[in-house]
Scaffold this active site. Structure first.
Site, short mmCIF file in Angstrom:
data_model
loop_
_atom_site.label_atom_id
_atom_site.label_comp_id
_atom_site.label_asym_id
_atom_site.label_seq_id
_atom_site.Cartn_x
_atom_site.Cartn_y
_atom_site.Cartn_z
N CYS A 89 -17.30 -14.78 -21.03
CA CYS A 89 -17.79 -15.83 -20.13
C CYS A 89 -17.42 -17.18 -20.74
CB CYS A 89 -19.30 -15.71 -19.97
SG CYS A 89 -20.03 -17.10 -19.07
N ASP A 124 -17.90 -10.23 -20.59
CA ASP A 124 -17.93 -9.83 -19.18
C ASP A 124 -17.16 -8.52 -19.09
OD1 ASP A 124 -19.36 -11.86 -17.95
OD2 ASP A 124 -17.58 -13.09 -17.60
N LEU A 147 5.57 -1.57 -12.70
CA LEU A 147 4.90 -1.94 -13.95
C LEU A 147 4.82 -0.72 -14.87
CD1 LEU A 147 1.89 -4.03 -12.60
CD2 LEU A 147 3.92 -4.90 -13.78
N LEU A 190 2.98 1.33 -17.71
CA LEU A 190 1.54 1.44 -17.96
C LEU A 190 1.11 1.12 -19.39
CD1 LEU A 190 0.60 4.47 -15.70
CD2 LEU A 190 0.38 2.03 -15.22
N HIS A 228 -14.09 -15.38 -13.49
CA HIS A 228 -13.63 -14.19 -12.77
C HIS A 228 -12.49 -14.53 -11.81
CE1 HIS A 228 -17.98 -12.53 -13.29
NE2 HIS A 228 -17.34 -12.59 -14.43
#
Length: 129
Positions: free
Chosen positions: A34, A41, A56, A58, A75
């Site tokens: 945070c 978070d 992409l 992994l 967020h």
């Protein structure tokens, strides 16, 4: 040498570039800090995308996600930053990144950011009898 977090996203050639298909990735152990309190978070990150020429990779994605662990981020910012980085890495036809953050102060937050490549339209669904 132990594995380290990294902001480098690797890709590989799409094995079926002529097809529209969806790759769905669920990452249940995302953490960041945070920016106001410095407390952790926790979130589940969902990535849905229709690849174009690149996908992409992994393991690199795992190290990328890990790189946020010690960063302070709202967020909304972290979700949109991820989308921007993923787009830059693989130029998908379509991509959606959703962050479902665990409760903080009695409030759950979900952030969804989307991208659609210019001119790309999803195929029409087929109705079967």
């Amino acid at each position: 040498m132990p594995t380290q977090p990294s902001k480098t996203l690797e890709t590989f050639d799409n094995p079926a570039p002529a097809m529209d298909y969806t790759i769905r990735i669920e990452i249940p152990e995302f953490t960041c800090l945070c920016p106001k309190t410095g407390q952790p978070d926790f979130a589940t990150i969902y990535i849905d995308y229709v690849p174009d020429e690149r996908c992409l990779e992994l393991k690199a994605l795992k190290l990328y996600i890990w790189s946020f662990r010690e960063e302070g981020a709202f967020h909304e910012k972290v979700t949109n930053d991820m989308l921007a980085d993923f787009i830059a890495a693989c130029q998908p036809r379509f991509m959606r990144v959703t962050g479902r953050f665990n409760v903080r102060g009695g409030i759950y937050t979900s952030i969804t950011a989307e991208h659609r490549k210019e001119g790309w339209q999803p195929p029409q669904p087929v109705t079967l009898p």
